[in-house]
Scaffold this active site. Structure first.
Site, PDB file in Angstrom:
ATOM      1  N   ARG A 321       0.971  -1.043  -0.036  1.00 51.17           N
ATOM      2  CA  ARG A 321       0.054   0.125   0.069  1.00 51.17           C
ATOM      3  C   ARG A 321       1.049   1.312   0.037  1.00 51.17           C
ATOM      4  O   ARG A 321       1.393   1.516   1.055  1.00 51.17           O
ATOM      5  CB  ARG A 321      -0.998   0.016   1.174  1.00 51.17           C
ATOM      6  CG  ARG A 321      -1.954   0.776   1.090  1.00 51.17           C
ATOM      7  CD  ARG A 321      -2.755   1.358   2.682  1.00 51.17           C
ATOM      8  NE  ARG A 321      -1.619   2.042   3.424  1.00 51.17           N
ATOM      9  CZ  ARG A 321      -1.519   1.792   4.758  1.00 51.17           C
ATOM     10  NH1 ARG A 321      -2.352   0.803   5.428  1.00 51.17           N
ATOM     11  NH2 ARG A 321      -0.621   2.754   5.448  1.00 51.17           N
ATOM     12  N   HIS A 325      -3.660   4.339   4.453  1.00 45.33           N
ATOM     13  CA  HIS A 325      -4.772   3.610   4.653  1.00 45.33           C
ATOM     14  C   HIS A 325      -5.944   4.064   4.178  1.00 45.33           C
ATOM     15  O   HIS A 325      -6.800   3.542   3.152  1.00 45.33           O
ATOM     16  CB  HIS A 325      -5.224   3.064   6.034  1.00 45.33           C
ATOM     17  CG  HIS A 325      -6.313   2.004   6.283  1.00 45.33           C
ATOM     18  ND1 HIS A 325      -6.063   0.864   5.739  1.00 45.33           N
ATOM     19  CD2 HIS A 325      -7.412   2.399   6.793  1.00 45.33           C
ATOM     20  CE1 HIS A 325      -7.421   0.413   6.153  1.00 45.33           C
ATOM     21  NE2 HIS A 325      -8.082   1.302   6.769  1.00 45.33           N
ATOM     22  N   TYR A 334       4.339   5.646  11.166  1.00 40.02           N
ATOM     23  CA  TYR A 334       4.462   4.220  11.719  1.00 40.02           C
ATOM     24  C   TYR A 334       5.250   3.358  10.888  1.00 40.02           C
ATOM     25  O   TYR A 334       5.518   2.138  11.143  1.00 40.02           O
ATOM     26  CB  TYR A 334       3.092   3.515  11.906  1.00 40.02           C
ATOM     27  CG  TYR A 334       2.173   3.378  10.677  1.00 40.02           C
ATOM     28  CD1 TYR A 334       2.331   2.586   9.666  1.00 40.02           C
ATOM     29  CD2 TYR A 334       1.028   4.420  10.841  1.00 40.02           C
ATOM     30  CE1 TYR A 334       1.268   2.613   8.710  1.00 40.02           C
ATOM     31  CE2 TYR A 334       0.146   4.379   9.627  1.00 40.02           C
ATOM     32  CZ  TYR A 334       0.259   3.669   8.578  1.00 40.02           C
ATOM     33  OH  TYR A 334      -0.773   3.588   7.612  1.00 40.02           O
TER      34      TYR A 334
END
Length: 431
Positions: A321, A325, A334
């Site tokens: 990805r 998100h 993160y």
């Protein structure tokens, strides 16, 4: 090329559609490289950038977050765009034509353009939220083009590329994210179910539908999409159990994009996801999710197994990805930039473009035409979204009960009074 699979049988040649890319499909250089659309900021998370200066050489797709060898997976195109042989899966793409290859490229480029345009619109306040597919184009286009017209697709909320392959107008996907409808298309028109927001529940719907197909005696199949995060849900486990016991004609297509929002895959499982199929008694395979040819071939094989009455298959598309998100997420909190950069070298669009150019299957005229088509798509998306009518404020109270209900009537009246209060406030200010 190494094939890592739990499948015991050697599959037979596809009897379905010829190559799945026949409905037209190709791409332009800049649209492929940056996912350009409306504003450049939307495409700033584009994964193609320069033409592959950061190439990882002989490495295959699937960079781990810790040092060590890359995972073995099914691959037909290397990250550098070189065609490699695979005795098991080559037969499923052996007759693919240059036109169909250009079609797959077009699919990925236009899907990326639409996706980046939607991201721009959300940033401009035109959409409430958007879940980008950036980086996952090959997994979606390859698998989507493997389906037949009579197959049924159960998506999550990120399968914009699969929707494109099924003939759903991309602007219809945006109504729900703008808040003007609850879906925007008739699922039975294209055999493409409405987007499912509840994580993992669509695998149960797909399994039940597939069990119904068996009872009807049809030879079609079902494919259910979900992510690595959803693989931890109980609904998915139950779907695996029922589909195996009832030998349902369903393909579970897991797009392992390495992150369930901010949770990495290694914190969700101690074994590769595709190996979970072994515990339920059906085959599981891991495919290079950034290789559109491999995704096409593997999904054709899995769907044919289902149609022949051989039961379910789990396909793990190992991809990444590239963006957030959703537009409410900030992945820089993160994950490291180095990880993202390593995956940029495996970009699915640049990979196929390199192959097309090296094989003389596409010229600059083709790419220029696609660039113009990409621009036209972006413009149409912007115009359609901004022209969407506001929903009827009272529609939420309709179709709750067949014969009406006193409590719903009371709530409708309260809401009407609330809406009228705004008009009263406006009149008071004018006085």
């Amino acid at each position: 090329m190494t094939v890592e699979s739990t499948a015991a049988q050697k599959p037979r040649r596809s009897a379905g559609t010829k190559s799945a890319a026949s409905t037209g499909t190709t791409g332009s250089k800049s649209a492929a490289s940056t996912g350009t659309t409306g504003s450049k900021s939307a495409a700033s998370t584009g994964t193609t950038g320069t033409k592959r200066a950061a190439s990882t050489g002989a490495k295959r797709a699937g960079v781990k977050k810790s040092p060590g060898a890359d995972p073995e997976l099914i691959q037909l195109l290397t990250p550098e765009g070189k065609r490699v042989k695979d005795a098991t899966y080559d037969p499923y793409v052996s007759d693919i034509t240059p036109e169909e290859l250009r079609g797959l490229y077009r699919d990925m480029v236009l899907t990326r353009r639409f996706d980046a345009e939607a991201t721009s619109l959300q940033r401009q306040g035109e959409l409430g939220l958007w879940a980008s597919l950036l980086g996952q184009e090959a997994a979606q286009i390859g698998s989507g083009r493997a389906t037949r017209e009579d197959d049924y697709v159960f998506p999550t909320y990120r399968e914009h590329g699969v929707a494109w392959c099924r003939g759903v107008d991309p602007t219809n996907l945006l109504g729900m994210f703008r808040g003007v409808n609850n879906g925007g298309w008739d699922p039975n028109t294209n055999n493409f179910h409405l987007y499912t927001i509840v994580i993992g529940s669509q695998t149960l719907h797909a399994t039940g539908y597939a069990m119904g197909i068996t009872k009807d005696g049809a030879d079609s199949a079902v494919i259910a999409y979900f992510g690595d995060g959803a693989s931890s849900q109980g609904d998915v486990a139950e779907s695996f159990t029922f589909s195996a016991v009832y030998n349902a004609p369903v393909v579970f297509f897991c797009q392992n994009n390495q992150w369930a929002i901010s949770e990495p895959t290694e914190k969700q499982t101690r074994v590769p996801l595709y190996q979970r199929a072994q515990g339920y008694g059906f085959p599981g395979v891991r495919v290079d999710g950034n290789d559109v040819l491999a995704c096409l071939a593997v999904t054709k094989w899995a769907l044919e197994r289902a149609r022949r009455g051989e039961g379910p298959t789990l396909v793990e598309a190992f991809t990444y990805r590239m963006g957030a998100h959703t537009t409410s997420d900030d992945p820089t909190k993160y994950r490291a930039d180095e990880e993202t950069e390593s995956w940029q070298a495996k970009d699915p669009i640049l990979r196929l473009r390199s192959y097309l150019e090296a094989s003389n299957h596409a010229d600059e005229g083709f790419f220029a035409e696609l660039e113009a088509e990409s621009e036209a798509l972006g413009k149409r998306v912007r115009e359609v979204v901004r022209a969407m009518p506001d929903p009827d404020h009272f529609a939420i109270f309709e179709n709750v009960y067949a014969d009406g209900h006193a409590l719903v009537d009371e709530e409708r009246a309260q809401f009407a009074a609330y809406q009228a209060s705004f008009a009263d406030e406006g009149e008071d200010k004018q006085r």
